[in-house]
Write an enzyme that holds these catalytic residues in place. Structure first.
Site, short mmCIF file in Angstrom:
data_model
loop_
_atom_site.label_atom_id
_atom_site.label_comp_id
_atom_site.label_asym_id
_atom_site.label_seq_id
_atom_site.Cartn_x
_atom_site.Cartn_y
_atom_site.Cartn_z
N GLU A 175 11.94 -9.52 -10.53
CA GLU A 175 13.35 -9.84 -10.79
C GLU A 175 14.17 -9.74 -9.51
O GLU A 175 15.01 -10.60 -9.22
CB GLU A 175 13.94 -8.87 -11.83
N CYS A 195 15.70 -2.55 -11.45
CA CYS A 195 15.99 -3.98 -11.56
C CYS A 195 17.22 -4.22 -12.41
O CYS A 195 18.05 -5.08 -12.10
CB CYS A 195 14.80 -4.73 -12.14
N ALA A 206 0.82 -1.21 0.00
CA ALA A 206 0.00 0.00 0.00
C ALA A 206 0.86 1.26 0.00
O ALA A 206 0.47 2.28 -0.56
CB ALA A 206 -0.94 0.00 1.20
#
Length: 198
Positions: free
Chosen positions: A79, A135, A70
């Site tokens: 990943e 990532c 949230a």
């Protein structure tokens, strides 16, 4: 995850195997594992499911899925979940001692740089999405630049790129001096590091 700007036709499994040293069976395992991981994504806010799978040099396949929160910035991409799991997961050979025994020695650690052969990512869109910038940098910490990243769209079509193609001119651990080098005052040829270095 970020969308690829221009969709290129995906490689056939045989081409992926030929160009990246992966067998057809390994490519199939990666695809099936990332699609299955996608089904376990926790994404009640974006409803954007992502699954990832890593092939290790041991032959193990590690899965991850995006886990939202949230408080949006606290969410974690698929990943990074997969890589972090591989890094901290203790290898299956010797078993953990019963509590309160000593922790396993450092020779029984999880995956490290050089242990990752390929990463696959699956989403519900077409063209497929690629790993987001955060990532890509996280992958760079643990994976070789030549490692293939297989990106699957909703129909199972795949786009394959190396990490270096996804993150050109990247910054990684090889750009830093070791702690011993810093203590010794070593300065890199490019001027970085050492006492009073940039």
């Amino acid at each position: 995850m970020s969308n690829t700007s221009s969709f290129q036709p995906g490689h056939a499994r045989s081409e992926t195997s030929l160009f990246h040293g992966l067998s057809s069976a390994e490519v199939t395992r990666l695809e099936e594992a990332c699609v299955e991981a996608k089904s376990r994504a926790h994404c009640p806010y974006s409803h954007f499911r992502v699954g990832a799978s890593l092939l290790l040099t041991s032959g193990a396949v590690i899965q991850g899925a995006n886990v939202e929160n949230a408080a949006y910035p606290v969410g974690t991409c698929a990943e990074r979940v997969a890589i972090a799991t591989a890094v901290v997961q203790v290898s299956p050979s010797p078993a953990l001692p019963p509590s309160p025994g000593p922790l396993p020695d450092s020779s029984n650690q999880g995956a490290k740089k050089g242990d990752f052969r390929a990463l696959a990512v699956a989403t519900d869109i077409s063209p497929p999405a690629s790993p987001c910038g955060m990532c890509r940098q996280f992958i760079r910490e643990f994976c070789d630049l030549e490692m293939p990243v297989l990106m699957y769209d909703v129909a199972g079509k795949v786009v394959v790129m190396t990490l270096e193609q996804l993150l050109p001119m990247s910054f990684g651990p090889d750009k830093l001096l070791s702690a011993e080098q810093v203590r010794s005052g070593v300065v890199r040829e490019d001027g970085y590091g050492g006492k009073g270095g940039v």
